[in-house]
Design a protein around this motif. Structure first.
Motif, short mmCIF file in Angstrom:
data_model
loop_
_atom_site.label_atom_id
_atom_site.label_comp_id
_atom_site.label_asym_id
_atom_site.label_seq_id
_atom_site.Cartn_x
_atom_site.Cartn_y
_atom_site.Cartn_z
N CYS A 45 -18.41 -46.15 2.68
CA CYS A 45 -19.35 -47.48 2.93
C CYS A 45 -18.60 -48.20 4.25
N ILE A 46 -19.35 -48.78 5.05
CA ILE A 46 -18.97 -49.60 6.15
C ILE A 46 -18.80 -51.02 5.36
N SER A 94 -20.65 -34.58 11.40
CA SER A 94 -19.88 -34.63 10.23
C SER A 94 -18.65 -35.62 10.72
N ALA A 95 -17.96 -35.93 9.95
CA ALA A 95 -16.61 -36.74 10.03
C ALA A 95 -15.50 -36.70 8.85
N HIS A 128 -18.39 -37.01 2.93
CA HIS A 128 -19.98 -36.58 2.76
C HIS A 128 -21.04 -37.31 3.14
N THR A 129 -20.72 -38.58 2.91
CA THR A 129 -21.83 -39.63 3.17
C THR A 129 -21.22 -40.86 3.59
N ILE A 130 -21.97 -41.59 4.77
CA ILE A 130 -21.55 -43.08 5.08
C ILE A 130 -22.52 -43.98 4.77
N ASP A 131 -22.60 -44.79 3.68
CA ASP A 131 -23.68 -45.57 3.26
C ASP A 131 -24.65 -44.75 2.78
N ASP A 132 -25.92 -44.64 3.15
CA ASP A 132 -26.87 -43.82 2.58
C ASP A 132 -27.03 -42.36 3.81
#
Length: 296
Positions: A137-138, A245-246, A259-263
């Protein structure tokens, strides 16, 4: 996690002593103000022997952190490297995390110290996050303004910021946080740098608002070898959310996919990403399965 037991040995001011017998002064600036410099270093069991990865670079950064912040550093780096290998032998450690810490003499005033001490400890280390990709999450917390501190120094007090951000993320059900800088651009994770893949290229925040990670530098060097373009620039959250991706990288985390950043879910399979290629290359490098060090 148990970091030591009754048999554990640490290095303290030119002596090897039992961890349980080691003492420090309760009136030191490091305890009261977080005025200390440290490093995180990894040792790996390779087919050759136990190797400390980029030991010199880490101890040189430790010295630079002290120099930037007025902490005396009066030790020879070659000697410290030798003492660290001896420490691993005394504790029978093959795969380990190594923590050198330079801490200050007793002083309750806000003045630079005239003397300092050094401690090196180590403990067994596996995978920091395991094999999973991370939910990130940010963070509402920002990285410190570089005009308020030396952002390139790895100082103990700076990591209150990291603890707050990481704890907040975990309380919200995420694996880790990602902090922005004071201008709202992507900075780094509490203990790792970030790389972002978009259209076959990698992007990473430019130096100035982040810790110049040794693993980050290694990834950039590997990219040169593998002919992967890396662009260092200010990165917006919109760019991050629309990336392919990151991944995070750091001494502790090595290379770990996001896999995910926030939503936002990164749809391409991790194993097909540039990050996965670099994850394998980095592991081969630290385990000396491929001799990249001839080039790096």
């Amino acid at each position: 996690m148990n970091y030591y037991n009754s048999n554990t040995v640490i290095y303290l001011d030119d002596e090897f002593v039992k961890a349980r017998d080691a003492k420090t002064d309760l009136y030191g600036q490091s305890l009261h103000y977080g005025y200390a410099a440290f490093e995180g270093i990894r040792a790996y069991k390779t087919h050759n022997a136990t190797r400390i990865f980029k030991a010199r670079e880490h101890f040189e950064r430790l010295k630079r952190s002290c120099d930037l912040t007025g902490i005396p550093f009066n030790w020879d780096i070659n000697d410290l490297i030798g003492k660290t290998y001896r420490l691993l032998e005394l504790n029978n450690l093959k795969d380990a995390y190594i923590r050198p810490l330079v801490f200050c003499e007793p002083n309750m005033s806000l003045t630079t110290p005239k003397a300092s001490n050094i401690m090196i400890c180590a403990w067994e280390w596996g995978s920091y996050f395991g094999d999973k990709q991370l939910k990130v999450c940010i963070s509402p917390y920002e990285r410190p303004n570089p005009k308020s501190i030396h952002i390139e120094a790895k100082m103990s007090g700076h990591y209150v910021n990291a603890i707050l951000a990481s704890g907040d993320a975990k309380n919200k059900g995420f694996d880790e946080a990602l902090l922005l800088d004071a201008k709202g651009f992507i900075a780094e994770a509490p203990s790792a740098n970030i790389f972002i893949e978009k259209n076959g290229k990698l992007y990473t925040p430019a130096l100035g608002n982040i810790l110049p990670g040794i693993t980050r530098a290694t990834i950039i060097e590997l990219c040169k070898i593998l002919d992967i373009e890396v662009i260092e620039k200010q990165i917006s959250t919109d760019f991050l959310h629309n990336a392919d991706s990151a991944f995070f990288c750091g001494t502790a985390v090595e290379v770990v996919g996001i896999h995910t950043i926030d939503d936002v879910v990164y749809r391409p399979r991790w194993r097909d990403s540039i990050g996965a290629t670099l994850q394998r290359a980095y592991k081969n490098l630290v385990l000396e399965k491929v001799n990249y060090e001839v080039i790096i």
